[in-house]
Write an enzyme that holds these catalytic residues in place. Structure first.
Site, PDB file in Angstrom:
ATOM      1  N   HIS A  29       0.803  -1.235   0.000  1.00 14.93           N
ATOM      2  CA  HIS A  29       0.000   0.000   0.000  1.00 14.93           C
ATOM      3  C   HIS A  29       0.840   1.292   0.000  1.00 14.93           C
ATOM      4  O   HIS A  29       0.716   2.157   0.847  1.00 14.93           O
ATOM      5  CB  HIS A  29      -1.144   0.007   1.021  1.00 14.93           C
ATOM      6  CG  HIS A  29      -0.854  -0.247   2.468  1.00 14.93           C
ATOM      7  ND1 HIS A  29       0.077   0.434   3.182  1.00 14.93           N
ATOM      8  CD2 HIS A  29      -1.445  -1.102   3.341  1.00 14.93           C
ATOM      9  CE1 HIS A  29       0.053   0.018   4.436  1.00 14.93           C
ATOM     10  NE2 HIS A  29      -0.852  -0.916   4.553  1.00 14.93           N
ATOM     11  N   HIS A  83      -5.655  -9.623  13.741  1.00 13.23           N
ATOM     12  CA  HIS A  83      -5.702  -8.378  12.953  1.00 13.23           C
ATOM     13  C   HIS A  83      -6.388  -8.696  11.637  1.00 13.23           C
ATOM     14  O   HIS A  83      -6.009  -9.656  10.955  1.00 13.23           O
ATOM     15  CB  HIS A  83      -4.256  -7.898  12.729  1.00 13.23           C
ATOM     16  CG  HIS A  83      -4.107  -6.674  11.892  1.00 13.23           C
ATOM     17  ND1 HIS A  83      -5.103  -5.737  11.731  1.00 13.23           N
ATOM     18  CD2 HIS A  83      -3.054  -6.220  11.151  1.00 13.23           C
ATOM     19  CE1 HIS A  83      -4.659  -4.769  10.949  1.00 13.23           C
ATOM     20  NE2 HIS A  83      -3.428  -5.038  10.568  1.00 13.23           N
ATOM     21  N   GLU A  85      -6.598  -6.958   8.770  1.00 11.16           N
ATOM     22  CA  GLU A  85      -6.134  -6.477   7.462  1.00 11.16           C
ATOM     23  C   GLU A  85      -5.894  -7.703   6.579  1.00 11.16           C
ATOM     24  O   GLU A  85      -5.509  -8.778   7.059  1.00 11.16           O
ATOM     25  CB  GLU A  85      -4.863  -5.629   7.598  1.00 11.16           C
ATOM     26  CG  GLU A  85      -4.557  -4.896   6.293  1.00 11.16           C
ATOM     27  CD  GLU A  85      -3.554  -3.742   6.419  1.00 11.16           C
ATOM     28  OE1 GLU A  85      -2.938  -3.581   7.491  1.00 11.16           O
ATOM     29  OE2 GLU A  85      -3.393  -2.995   5.418  1.00 11.16           O
ATOM     30  N   ASP A  87      -3.793  -8.874   4.565  1.00 12.81           N
ATOM     31  CA  ASP A  87      -2.568  -9.674   4.474  1.00 12.81           C
ATOM     32  C   ASP A  87      -2.548 -10.777   5.533  1.00 12.81           C
ATOM     33  O   ASP A  87      -1.741 -11.709   5.440  1.00 12.81           O
ATOM     34  CB  ASP A  87      -1.301  -8.805   4.555  1.00 12.81           C
ATOM     35  CG  ASP A  87      -1.309  -7.801   5.680  1.00 12.81           C
ATOM     36  OD1 ASP A  87      -2.397  -7.421   6.149  1.00 12.81           O
ATOM     37  OD2 ASP A  87      -0.223  -7.372   6.096  1.00 12.81           O
ATOM     38  N   HIS A 150      -2.116  -2.282  14.196  1.00 15.30           N
ATOM     39  CA  HIS A 150      -2.122  -1.191  13.247  1.00 15.30           C
ATOM     40  C   HIS A 150      -3.510  -0.697  12.882  1.00 15.30           C
ATOM     41  O   HIS A 150      -3.683   0.368  12.281  1.00 15.30           O
ATOM     42  CB  HIS A 150      -1.345  -1.705  12.009  1.00 15.30           C
ATOM     43  CG  HIS A 150      -1.542  -1.097  10.712  1.00 15.30           C
ATOM     44  ND1 HIS A 150      -1.779  -1.791   9.565  1.00 15.30           N
ATOM     45  CD2 HIS A 150      -1.512   0.219  10.353  1.00 15.30           C
ATOM     46  CE1 HIS A 150      -1.867  -0.994   8.550  1.00 15.30           C
ATOM     47  NE2 HIS A 150      -1.721   0.220   8.982  1.00 15.30           N
ATOM     48  N   ASP A 169       1.090  -7.131  13.602  1.00 19.33           N
ATOM     49  CA  ASP A 169       2.008  -6.196  12.932  1.00 19.33           C
ATOM     50  C   ASP A 169       3.121  -5.695  13.869  1.00 19.33           C
ATOM     51  O   ASP A 169       4.157  -5.204  13.400  1.00 19.33           O
ATOM     52  CB  ASP A 169       1.241  -4.981  12.394  1.00 19.33           C
ATOM     53  CG  ASP A 169       0.540  -5.262  11.067  1.00 19.33           C
ATOM     54  OD1 ASP A 169       0.847  -6.281  10.426  1.00 19.33           O
ATOM     55  OD2 ASP A 169      -0.327  -4.453  10.689  1.00 19.33           O
ATOM     56  N   TYR A 197       9.770  -0.258   8.442  1.00 20.41           N
ATOM     57  CA  TYR A 197       8.401  -0.702   8.735  1.00 20.41           C
ATOM     58  C   TYR A 197       7.726   0.274   9.706  1.00 20.41           C
ATOM     59  O   TYR A 197       6.592   0.695   9.497  1.00 20.41           O
ATOM     60  CB  TYR A 197       8.448  -2.116   9.326  1.00 20.41           C
ATOM     61  CG  TYR A 197       7.099  -2.751   9.465  1.00 20.41           C
ATOM     62  CD1 TYR A 197       6.516  -3.431   8.408  1.00 20.41           C
ATOM     63  CD2 TYR A 197       6.393  -2.663  10.661  1.00 20.41           C
ATOM     64  CE1 TYR A 197       5.267  -4.012   8.537  1.00 20.41           C
ATOM     65  CE2 TYR A 197       5.149  -3.239  10.796  1.00 20.41           C
ATOM     66  CZ  TYR A 197       4.592  -3.921   9.736  1.00 20.41           C
ATOM     67  OH  TYR A 197       3.350  -4.488   9.862  1.00 20.41           O
ATOM     68  N   HIS A 230       4.959 -10.357  10.279  1.00 20.00           N
ATOM     69  CA  HIS A 230       5.851 -10.119   9.140  1.00 20.00           C
ATOM     70  C   HIS A 230       7.299 -10.226   9.610  1.00 20.00           C
ATOM     71  O   HIS A 230       7.650  -9.671  10.657  1.00 20.00           O
ATOM     72  CB  HIS A 230       5.673  -8.705   8.569  1.00 20.00           C
ATOM     73  CG  HIS A 230       4.304  -8.401   8.047  1.00 20.00           C
ATOM     74  ND1 HIS A 230       3.791  -8.951   6.905  1.00 20.00           N
ATOM     75  CD2 HIS A 230       3.355  -7.567   8.512  1.00 20.00           C
ATOM     76  CE1 HIS A 230       2.575  -8.473   6.691  1.00 20.00           C
ATOM     77  NE2 HIS A 230       2.279  -7.639   7.654  1.00 20.00           N
TER      78      HIS A 230
HETATM   79 FE1  FEO Z   1      -1.789  -4.090   9.195  1.00 20.24          FE
HETATM   80 FE2  FEO Z   1       0.262  -6.655   8.200  1.00 20.24          FE
HETATM   81  O1  FEO Z   1      -1.343  -5.684   8.325  1.00 20.24           O
END
Ligand code: FEO
Length: 405
Positions: A29, A83, A85, A87, A150, A169, A197, A230
């Site tokens: 993004h 989370h 989101e 991903d 996040h 995250d 990040y 991640h």
């Molecule tokens: Fe806020 Fe890795 O998603």
């Protein structure tokens, strides 16, 4: 379709990484992910087998293959969504369809966000409260909300029997690698990618990061393995990454300036060189970021530990260069704090760019040390001396600010 068998990685006794490696992603993004990333999902082999988070939707087969290397996916009893989101949640509908877990667990906001993304799932989502706990039989999972880190739905999950914190995250980075632990990778790369990040994802939420650091400190969780969604898990440098997050969140002024500029015929570039020279004379470290060859996320990363942001642009059609609009819009959204700075640029006849940039820097909360320097067409010696003096003034102000800390 046939899927290559892929292996899980044992993280500690009873906990396996069953995520996916995305070697090819270069844009997350708007953030340049030049080293790719991983989407981490974790399998807890408790009495009630539990999957913590899933992966980005195109990687469903990879995740399932890794799960199969440990257990029959149908044995998964509990699915935790830390989370929502995409991903991490992108595979939830297919996973729920394939596995039919007895329990799907998310925060209250997570339950709402999952519904808003995917509609009704074939299975009720059980909301858990901050500090709430579920039993996995021989182990427990405890949940702590981390709203806006996040997203509003975010939470972390703690497995006390293994001293593992699944931090979604939090404390992550975009770094594709086959190695799963911090001590298996070059530490300088980890600090740089963790900073990138933080700067590009978490910076706007810095006050909340500081609150979270306080909360974690109060909770005094005994964490031996910190597993973000991640990048690698932390086991040797847990204190180091938490300390860095707290430091990045504070953004205290430093003796470093980032000079961001674009140029039409080389005039604004010459002005940039003179500003930089003034800064260097004042013993300020300079990172010069010409927009023709600098990515906005690299600029954000440099700004993270800087004390000054100095911006140069020629005027084109009564406006700053469009590259400046991109960069400043991006930086403004990241809400960097405690910056001083100034603007400069050349012009042909109207010369609005410097004023417009000053307004934008003001909206970002950047303290302007003085009125910007504008020069007609090509800077002469006097204009370059003015730019150099501007650099010195910024340097002097940075020394004042740093000494006042
Ligand atoms: Fe806020 Fe890795 O998603």
């Amino acid at each position: 379709m046939h899927t290559e068998p892929m292996s899980a990685v044992k993280m500690c006794d009873g906990v396996y990484w069953v995520g996916a490696i995305d070697w090819g992603i270069r844009n997350f993004h708007g953030y340049s992910t030049h080293r790719g990333t991983t989407y981490n999902a974790f399998l807890v082999m408790a009495d009630r087998v539990t999957l913590v988070d899933t992966v980005k939707e195109p990687f469903f087969d990879e995740m399932m293959s890794r799960i199969r290397s440990v257990t029959d996916p149908a044995s998964i009893d509990t699915l935790v969504s830390n989370h929502s989101e995409m991903d991490h949640s992108g595979c939830i509908p297919r996973t729920v369809g394939a596995v039919s877990p007895d329990r799907i667990v998310a925060s209250k906001n997570g339950k709402k966000a999952l519904f808003e993304h995917f509609g009704e799932l074939p299975g009720e989502v059980e909301p858990v409260s901050d500090g709430g706990e579920i039993s996995l039989g021989d182990m427990n999972l405890r949940f702590y909300e981390t709203k806006m880190l996040h997203w509003p739905d975010s939470m972390v999950s703690f497995l006390p029997q293994r001293k593992v914190l699944f931090s979604q995250d939090g404390f992550g980075m975009h770094l594709a690698s086959t190695e799963r632990f911090d001590d298996q990778l070059p530490l300088d790369v980890l600090w740089l990618e963790a900073a990138r990040y933080y700067a590009n994802i978490l910076l706007p939420f810095s006050p909340l990061v500081l609150r979270l650091a306080g909360k974690l400190s109060e909770l005094d969780l005994d964490v031996e393995l910190l597993c973000p969604d991640h990048g690698p898990a932390w086991r040797e440098n847990i204190g180091g990454i938490i300390g860095r997050w707290a430091s990045w969140a504070r953004q205290t002024p430093s003796l470093k300036a980032v000079v961001v500029y674009d140029s039409m015929w080389g005039s604004t570039e010459r002005m940039a060189r003179a500003v930089e020279d003034g800064l260097v004379e004042s013993r300020i470290a300079v990172r010069s970021m010409p927009l023709g060859s600098s990515n906005r996320s690299d600029i954000a990363t440099e700004v993270l530990d800087a004390g000054a942001l100095v911006v140069g642009s020629p005027t084109m059609n009564n406006q700053p260069f469009p590259t400046l609009a991109d960069c400043l819009t991006y930086l403004k959204g990241l809400k960097p704090r405690n910056l001083t700075g100034a603007a400069f640029g050349s012009y042909g006849w109207s010369g609005e760019a410097v004023k417009i940039i000053e307004e934008q820097l003001g909206q970002m909360g950047v303290e302007l040390v003085s009125e910007g320097v504008r020069t007609l067409y090509v800077p002469d010696r006097q204009a370059l001396l003015q730019c150099k003096s501007l650099g010195r003034s910024i340097g002097d102000r940075l020394h004042e600010l740093c000494e006042a800390q």
